[in-house]
Motif scaffolding. Structure first.
Motif, short mmCIF file in Angstrom:
data_model
loop_
_atom_site.label_atom_id
_atom_site.label_comp_id
_atom_site.label_asym_id
_atom_site.label_seq_id
_atom_site.Cartn_x
_atom_site.Cartn_y
_atom_site.Cartn_z
N ALA A 245 0.83 -1.20 0.00
CA ALA A 245 0.00 0.00 0.00
C ALA A 245 0.86 1.25 0.00
O ALA A 245 0.57 2.22 -0.71
CB ALA A 245 -0.93 0.00 1.22
N CYS A 246 1.93 1.22 0.77
CA CYS A 246 2.84 2.36 0.83
C CYS A 246 3.54 2.57 -0.52
O CYS A 246 3.66 3.70 -1.00
CB CYS A 246 3.85 2.15 1.94
N ALA A 247 3.98 1.48 -1.14
CA ALA A 247 4.65 1.57 -2.43
C ALA A 247 3.72 2.14 -3.49
O ALA A 247 4.15 2.93 -4.35
CB ALA A 247 5.15 0.19 -2.86
N ALA A 248 2.45 1.76 -3.43
CA ALA A 248 1.49 2.22 -4.43
C ALA A 248 1.17 3.70 -4.28
O ALA A 248 0.76 4.37 -5.25
CB ALA A 248 0.20 1.40 -4.33
N GLY B 4 11.59 7.08 -4.57
CA GLY B 4 12.64 7.55 -3.66
C GLY B 4 12.18 7.60 -2.22
O GLY B 4 12.82 7.01 -1.34
N PRO B 5 11.07 8.30 -1.94
CA PRO B 5 10.58 8.33 -0.56
C PRO B 5 10.20 6.95 -0.03
O PRO B 5 10.35 6.68 1.17
CB PRO B 5 9.35 9.25 -0.65
N PHE B 6 9.70 6.08 -0.91
CA PHE B 6 9.38 4.73 -0.45
C PHE B 6 10.64 3.99 -0.01
O PHE B 6 10.65 3.31 1.02
CB PHE B 6 8.66 3.94 -1.54
N ALA B 7 11.71 4.15 -0.76
CA ALA B 7 12.97 3.52 -0.38
C ALA B 7 13.45 4.06 0.97
O ALA B 7 13.94 3.29 1.82
CB ALA B 7 14.04 3.76 -1.45
N ASP B 8 13.29 5.35 1.19
CA ASP B 8 13.68 5.93 2.48
C ASP B 8 12.84 5.33 3.61
O ASP B 8 13.35 5.05 4.70
CB ASP B 8 13.50 7.45 2.46
N GLU B 9 11.56 5.14 3.34
CA GLU B 9 10.67 4.57 4.35
C GLU B 9 11.07 3.14 4.67
O GLU B 9 11.11 2.73 5.85
CB GLU B 9 9.23 4.62 3.86
N VAL B 10 11.38 2.38 3.64
CA VAL B 10 11.81 0.99 3.83
C VAL B 10 13.08 0.93 4.68
O VAL B 10 13.20 0.12 5.60
CB VAL B 10 12.04 0.30 2.47
N SER B 11 14.03 1.82 4.37
CA SER B 11 15.27 1.86 5.14
C SER B 11 14.99 2.18 6.61
O SER B 11 15.54 1.53 7.51
CB SER B 11 16.21 2.92 4.55
N ARG C 287 12.35 -8.69 9.41
CA ARG C 287 12.07 -9.86 8.57
C ARG C 287 11.05 -9.52 7.49
O ARG C 287 11.21 -9.89 6.32
CB ARG C 287 11.55 -11.00 9.47
N ALA C 288 10.00 -8.80 7.86
CA ALA C 288 8.98 -8.42 6.88
C ALA C 288 9.54 -7.47 5.84
O ALA C 288 9.22 -7.58 4.65
CB ALA C 288 7.78 -7.79 7.60
N VAL C 289 10.38 -6.52 6.27
CA VAL C 289 10.99 -5.60 5.31
C VAL C 289 11.84 -6.38 4.31
O VAL C 289 11.77 -6.14 3.10
CB VAL C 289 11.86 -4.55 6.04
N LEU C 290 12.62 -7.33 4.79
CA LEU C 290 13.46 -8.13 3.89
C LEU C 290 12.61 -8.89 2.88
O LEU C 290 12.98 -9.00 1.70
CB LEU C 290 14.31 -9.11 4.71
N ARG C 291 11.48 -9.40 3.33
CA ARG C 291 10.61 -10.13 2.41
C ARG C 291 9.94 -9.19 1.41
O ARG C 291 9.46 -9.64 0.36
CB ARG C 291 9.54 -10.90 3.20
N GLY C 292 9.92 -7.90 1.71
CA GLY C 292 9.29 -6.93 0.82
C GLY C 292 10.24 -6.14 -0.04
O GLY C 292 9.81 -5.20 -0.73
N LEU C 293 11.52 -6.48 -0.04
CA LEU C 293 12.49 -5.70 -0.82
C LEU C 293 12.21 -5.73 -2.31
O LEU C 293 12.62 -4.83 -3.04
CB LEU C 293 13.91 -6.21 -0.55
N GLY C 294 11.51 -6.74 -2.76
CA GLY C 294 11.16 -6.82 -4.18
C GLY C 294 10.22 -5.71 -4.62
O GLY C 294 10.03 -5.50 -5.82
N LEU C 295 9.62 -5.00 -3.67
CA LEU C 295 8.73 -3.89 -4.00
C LEU C 295 9.49 -2.62 -4.34
O LEU C 295 8.90 -1.66 -4.86
CB LEU C 295 7.78 -3.61 -2.83
N LEU C 296 10.77 -2.58 -4.04
CA LEU C 296 11.57 -1.39 -4.32
C LEU C 296 11.76 -1.19 -5.81
O LEU C 296 11.81 -2.14 -6.60
CB LEU C 296 12.93 -1.51 -3.65
N ASP C 297 11.88 0.07 -6.20
CA ASP C 297 12.20 0.41 -7.58
C ASP C 297 13.61 -0.10 -7.90
O ASP C 297 14.48 -0.14 -7.01
CB ASP C 297 12.15 1.94 -7.73
N LEU D 162 20.19 -0.17 -1.96
CA LEU D 162 19.59 -0.28 -0.63
C LEU D 162 19.21 -1.72 -0.33
O LEU D 162 19.46 -2.23 0.77
CB LEU D 162 18.36 0.62 -0.51
N ALA D 163 18.61 -2.39 -1.31
CA ALA D 163 18.22 -3.78 -1.11
C ALA D 163 19.44 -4.63 -0.78
O ALA D 163 19.40 -5.45 0.15
CB ALA D 163 17.51 -4.32 -2.36
#
Length: 206
Positions: A64-67, A72-79, A91-101, A107-108
């Motif tokens: 939802a956040c990625a959409a 760029g801001p999404f990558a900052d949020e993930v970090s 763990r959840a962030v690592l599983r969601g790294l595929g959502l990054l641009d 960063l991934a």
């Protein structure tokens, strides 16, 4: 909480993140308590064999956040979510790294490398199990496979086994197995997922 209650709670959190993406910083940590926690489809409550229910909930919030956020801001949020999160959130962030641009590939790689430096099997499994693991160069990926053998993370869950197995990884795993045998220690059955693969040297990646 019933299944229907959990679905409603998740839908509410997803809608809130979509409307105000920066709210994920508050809602992400609370997701397990507000929606659901426990073993996911794999049946493993620790999340080594597959995502837990809380992982799946948090992945929906990341989607939802990625959409609703620029890359760029999404990558900052993930970090931020990773560096300020506990082990379950990481763990959840690592599983969601595929959502990054694709532009956020560095960063991934950084977050996967951080996870692979730990001995937390939950983080190691999450780092190597998703599509972002394709971003690891072959040297880093080989080291990740060995890390899994050392820590007991099943190789069946490592993305790229057996497709990326090459002669060098076979040699490394054979040496590992021989060292274990000489020391009178058991050799993980998983090592045969690599040793049983006979890659064609001319197709070995650099």
């Amino acid at each position: 909480m019933t299944g229907e209650d959990a679905r409603r709670a998740l839908a509410d959190l997803v809608a809130r993140v979509h409307d105000q993406p920066d709210r994920i910083a508050v809602l992400f940590p609370a997701a397990a308590r507000r929606v659901s926690r426990g073993a996911g489809p794999s049946g493993d409550p620790d999340g080594v064999l597959g995502p837990t229910l809380e992982d799946l909930v948090r992945l929906e919030l990341l989607r939802a956040c990625a959409a609703a956020t620029a890359p760029g801001p999404f990558a900052d949020e993930v970090s931020d979510l990773y560096h300020h999160g506990d082990s379950g959130e990481r763990r959840a962030v690592l599983r969601g790294l595929g959502l990054l641009d694709p532009a956020a590939a560095p960063l991934a790689r950084e977050l996967m490398a951080d996870a692979l430096r730990t001995n937390d099997t939950r983080l190691v499994a999450a780092a190597v199990g998703g599509p972002a693991a394709d971003l690891l160069d072959l040297h880093a990926w080989r080291q990740a496979v060995l890390k899994c053998l050392f820590t007991g993370v099943p190789l069946a869950g490592v993305r790229g086994v057996p497709e990326r197995v090459d002669a060098e990884l076979v040699r490394m795993c054979a040496d590992y197995a021989e060292e274990r045998e000489r020391a009178g220690r058991p050799v993980p059955d998983d090592v045969h997922l690599v040793l049983g693969h006979s890659p064609d040297d001319e197709h070995t990646e650099a």
